[in-house]
Design a protein around this motif. Structure first.
Motif, PDB file in Angstrom:
ATOM      1  N   ALA A   1       0.835  -1.194   0.006  1.00  0.00           N
ATOM      2  CA  ALA A   1      -0.340  -0.328  -0.207  1.00  0.00           C
ATOM      3  C   ALA A   1       1.069   1.165  -0.216  1.00  0.00           C
ATOM      4  O   ALA A   1       0.930   2.256  -0.599  1.00  0.00           O
ATOM      5  N   LEU A   2       2.243   1.495   0.626  1.00  0.00           N
ATOM      6  CA  LEU A   2       2.749   2.684   0.957  1.00  0.00           C
ATOM      7  C   LEU A   2       3.841   2.573  -0.855  1.00  0.00           C
ATOM      8  O   LEU A   2       3.182   4.474  -1.150  1.00  0.00           O
ATOM      9  N   TYR A   3       4.014   1.435  -1.421  1.00  0.00           N
ATOM     10  CA  TYR A   3       5.031   1.520  -2.231  1.00  0.00           C
ATOM     11  C   TYR A   3       3.347   2.265  -3.823  1.00  0.00           C
ATOM     12  O   TYR A   3       3.834   2.614  -4.307  1.00  0.00           O
ATOM     13  N   GLU A   4       2.333   1.661  -3.673  1.00  0.00           N
ATOM     14  CA  GLU A   4       1.498   2.262  -4.294  1.00  0.00           C
ATOM     15  C   GLU A   4       0.913   3.261  -4.633  1.00  0.00           C
ATOM     16  O   GLU A   4       1.003   4.365  -5.358  1.00  0.00           O
ATOM     17  N   GLY A   5       1.119   4.041  -2.826  1.00  0.00           N
ATOM     18  CA  GLY A   5       0.821   5.029  -2.885  1.00  0.00           C
ATOM     19  C   GLY A   5       2.241   5.967  -3.230  1.00  0.00           C
ATOM     20  O   GLY A   5       2.080   7.706  -3.844  1.00  0.00           O
ATOM     21  N   MET A   6       3.378   5.619  -3.622  1.00  0.00           N
ATOM     22  CA  MET A   6       4.506   6.619  -3.894  1.00  0.00           C
ATOM     23  C   MET A   6       4.595   6.388  -5.536  1.00  0.00           C
ATOM     24  O   MET A   6       5.172   7.010  -6.022  1.00  0.00           O
ATOM     25  N   GLY A   7       3.773   5.952  -5.935  1.00  0.00           N
ATOM     26  CA  GLY A   7       3.456   6.036  -7.626  1.00  0.00           C
ATOM     27  C   GLY A   7       4.176   3.749  -8.291  1.00  0.00           C
ATOM     28  O   GLY A   7       4.068   4.317  -9.642  1.00  0.00           O
ATOM     29  N   PHE A   8       4.439   3.498  -7.321  1.00  0.00           N
ATOM     30  CA  PHE A   8       5.395   1.706  -7.552  1.00  0.00           C
ATOM     31  C   PHE A   8       4.166   1.161  -8.356  1.00  0.00           C
ATOM     32  O   PHE A   8       2.929   0.797  -7.579  1.00  0.00           O
ATOM     33  N   ALA A   9       4.367   0.704  -9.909  1.00  0.00           N
ATOM     34  CA  ALA A   9       3.165   0.179 -10.561  1.00  0.00           C
ATOM     35  C   ALA A   9       4.025  -1.444 -10.544  1.00  0.00           C
ATOM     36  O   ALA A   9       5.309  -1.536 -10.891  1.00  0.00           O
ATOM     37  N   VAL A  10       3.133  -2.667 -10.556  1.00  0.00           N
ATOM     38  CA  VAL A  10       3.907  -3.479 -10.537  1.00  0.00           C
ATOM     39  C   VAL A  10       3.964  -3.982 -12.402  1.00  0.00           C
ATOM     40  O   VAL A  10       3.858  -3.919 -12.897  1.00  0.00           O
ATOM     41  N   HIS A  11       5.441  -5.003 -12.206  1.00  0.00           N
ATOM     42  CA  HIS A  11       6.018  -4.807 -13.756  1.00  0.00           C
ATOM     43  C   HIS A  11       5.821  -6.272 -13.736  1.00  0.00           C
ATOM     44  O   HIS A  11       5.909  -6.717 -15.077  1.00  0.00           O
ATOM     45  N   HIS A  12       6.633  -7.194 -12.470  1.00  0.00           N
ATOM     46  CA  HIS A  12       6.135  -9.115 -12.979  1.00  0.00           C
ATOM     47  C   HIS A  12       6.092  -9.321 -11.509  1.00  0.00           C
ATOM     48  O   HIS A  12       6.688  -8.594 -10.895  1.00  0.00           O
ATOM     49  N   LEU A  13       6.072 -10.414 -11.667  1.00  0.00           N
ATOM     50  CA  LEU A  13       6.000 -11.122 -10.642  1.00  0.00           C
ATOM     51  C   LEU A  13       7.559 -12.327 -10.504  1.00  0.00           C
ATOM     52  O   LEU A  13       7.864 -12.719 -10.766  1.00  0.00           O
ATOM     53  N   TYR A  14       8.499 -12.399  -9.246  1.00  0.00           N
ATOM     54  CA  TYR A  14       9.467 -13.317  -8.828  1.00  0.00           C
ATOM     55  C   TYR A  14       8.794 -14.702  -8.182  1.00  0.00           C
ATOM     56  O   TYR A  14       8.345 -13.939  -7.254  1.00  0.00           O
ATOM     57  N   HIS A  15       9.511 -15.662  -8.433  1.00  0.00           N
ATOM     58  CA  HIS A  15       8.779 -16.795  -7.518  1.00  0.00           C
ATOM     59  C   HIS A  15      10.259 -17.697  -7.198  1.00  0.00           C
ATOM     60  O   HIS A  15      11.295 -17.619  -8.236  1.00  0.00           O
ATOM     61  N   HIS A  16      10.404 -18.396  -5.787  1.00  0.00           N
ATOM     62  CA  HIS A  16      11.108 -19.002  -5.764  1.00  0.00           C
ATOM     63  C   HIS A  16      11.036 -20.777  -5.384  1.00  0.00           C
ATOM     64  O   HIS A  16      10.007 -21.125  -4.410  1.00  0.00           O
TER      65      HIS A  16
END
Length: 333
Positions: free
Chosen positions: A314-329
């Motif tokens: 939520a913090l990063y969304e409010g700062m303008g960060f949008a999801v580019h991709h997901l990563y998994h292990h």
């Protein structure tokens, strides 16, 4: 999601579309009353013996009998991005990797085996950016052996959800009994708006190195041995930030780390004293680090956040960060 042509649902995919991104609608027998269909979007990873396997960006394959299909079509390789800097997965993945450099590594074709005595999976996993140069089963055997010799679990880091990501590899790992253990988002944003935020960065101290005080807030390890310091200090251009605590002996109220790499600035290790959260300290740390990155010529920002960390997302969304991709292990369960 629209499947109709002339008012009729149609299945317009075939086994020849394996490897393409598709959207399908199927009958859902377990759906709530009144809901007959369910939709799935992802990469068609196989179509064998009357069963389709589709890997969405979650990284976990969905298996669909042909008999349940009511509609299907090939869709663009990745959804249109509405905000954030333009970047391909091929550009961004190595940048993220360079911010978490291992203590030792070994190439396997286009794969890179990385180890750092277990500190952070990002430095203790295989980065599979291409072909391993040998059949997959042979590559996986080598991976298990290499990590076993170091008394480490064998992890492979894969990505989904963007053009050029590794849904096919995820499906092949699942077929061989490997299981996801962690899923996280890679988010991107323009850097200048972060540096220009109305945050009180005057309390933030910036340094080219970390000290015991900084480490006392970053408690992601049992013992901060040389391997931890090597990973944290590694990277093209590294900055550390801290907000002093209430006394010189106290742990910092907040910390952060930034790695500048060409046009990219990566933010990580942003942590705040639980007793001082919701006071803008995380924003202040990131604003101060962004200012340094801008001075070095960076223009774009990235960060990684686990999908179950709702507060940080939520913090990063409010700062303008949008999801580019997901990563998994993935690891061999």
């Amino acid at each position: 999601m629209e499947f109709t042509i002339g008012g009729q649902l149609r299945v317009r995919i075939t086994p020849a579309d394996v490897g393409k991104r598709v959207s399908v609608r199927r009958v859902c027998e377990t759906a709530p009353q009144g809901a007959t269909f369910t939709d799935t979007v992802g990469v068609l990873t196989s179509w064998d013996d009357g069963v389709l396997s589709i890997t969405p960006k979650s990284g976990e394959s969905v298996h669909i009998p042909e008999s349940a299909l009511v509609a299907g079509k090939v869709v663009p390789a990745a959804p249109a991005r509405r905000r954030g800097p333009a970047a391909s997965f091929e550009e961004l993945a190595p940048v993220c990797a360079r911010a978490w450099q291992p203590v030792e590594s070994e190439p396997l074709g286009d794969w890179l085996l990385r180890a750092a005595r277990g500190f952070t999976r990002r430095a203790n996993s295989v980065l599979p950016l291409g072909d391993p140069g040998v059949p997959l089963d042979e590559a996986l055997g080598h991976v298990r052996q290499w990590y076993g010799e170091r008394d480490l679990p064998a992890y492979i880091q894969t990505a989904t959800g963007a053009e050029g990501t590794q849904e096919l590899l995820c499906a092949e790992l699942e077929e061989r009994g490997w299981r996801r253990e962690v899923t996280a988002e890679v988010r991107t944003a323009g850097l200048a708006p972060i540096g220009d935020r109305d945050a009180d960065a005057s309390r933030v101290r910036l340094s080219r190195d970390l000290d015991e005080t900084w480490l006392s807030r970053y408690q992601r390890f049992e013992t901060p041995g040389p391997h931890v310091l090597a990973v944290l200090r590694g990277g093209p251009s590294v900055w550390f930030a801290s907000v002093p605590g209430d006394s010189p002996e106290a742990a910092p109220a907040a910390i952060g780390r930034c790695v500048v790499d060409g046009r990219w600035a990566g933010f990580m290790a942003v942590e705040v004293d639980p007793a001082q959260r919701r006071r803008g300290l995380a924003s202040a740390v990131m604003t101060a680090l962004a200012g340094k990155a801008l001075e070095e010529g960076a223009s774009a920002a990235w960060l990684q956040v686990e999908t179950d960390n709702e507060g940080a997302r939520a913090l990063y969304e409010g700062m303008g960060f949008a999801v580019h991709h997901l990563y998994h292990h993935f690891w061999p369960a």
